[in-house]
Design a protein around this motif. Sequence first.
Motif, short mmCIF file in Angstrom:
data_model
loop_
_atom_site.label_atom_id
_atom_site.label_comp_id
_atom_site.label_asym_id
_atom_site.label_seq_id
_atom_site.Cartn_x
_atom_site.Cartn_y
_atom_site.Cartn_z
N ASP A 83 44.91 -24.97 16.44
CA ASP A 83 44.71 -25.52 15.11
C ASP A 83 43.42 -26.34 15.10
O ASP A 83 43.27 -27.28 15.88
N ALA A 84 42.51 -25.94 14.22
CA ALA A 84 41.19 -26.54 14.20
C ALA A 84 41.24 -28.02 13.82
O ALA A 84 40.37 -28.79 14.22
N GLU A 85 42.25 -28.42 13.08
CA GLU A 85 42.29 -29.81 12.61
C GLU A 85 43.12 -30.71 13.53
O GLU A 85 43.33 -31.88 13.21
N TRP A 87 46.36 -30.42 14.47
CA TRP A 87 47.82 -30.43 14.37
C TRP A 87 48.38 -29.75 15.61
O TRP A 87 47.82 -28.78 16.11
N PRO A 102 47.92 -34.76 13.60
CA PRO A 102 46.88 -35.08 14.57
C PRO A 102 46.92 -36.54 15.05
O PRO A 102 46.78 -36.80 16.25
#
Length: 191
Positions: A83-85, A87, A102
């Motif tokens: 997950d790029a963000e 999470w 996150p």
Amino acid sequence: MSTAAFDPWAALAEIRKQAKARADPKAPPDPAPAGRARLGRLDGLGGGHLAPAVSAPRADAWLADIALSIGRAVAAGAEREADAEGWLLLIRPEGDRLVVAPHIVAELDGAGLLPRLPAAVERSTYAARARPPEWWNRDDEPQAGDRCRCGGRSFWTERDRPGGWRCSTCHPPLHLGIDHVLVVTTERTEP
Ligand SMILES: [Zn+2]
């Protein structure tokens, strides 16, 4: 995929509410049933596991509870989706998802509570490959990687009579001779 129903904004609202509750140790847990139901879906974010409002450091108990849920999911063989963000997305073999925001991941990491995580995969196939213990469409044949909610990877159908498929563990074909049963195992051959 079963991700459509997940609402990250609702999750975020719950996380903020939790954070606010933690800031004020005297605040009682929110008894709103709707909130509980949502937290229940987000196994590990505190739903139903709020520590009693005693003098114990609730923030630590709350974090430890999430760490425990993460550890259980990993031990159960969950896959982690990239997950790029930031999470943390863990998908259990039976398709259930554990989602952690996150900033909570960072907090766990900082507290030394973050369990060792498996290498991330682009997209877990677990949710897509989760099967019920039985289904009635014979043409919907078990595919490689399919697994029952019990973890079973063997399904059977009757050879001679058109019918559906059943998990060999949950519904063993005890009443049928081996000649009357067509068994399909769905072990994945790739590593
Ligand atoms: Zn089963």
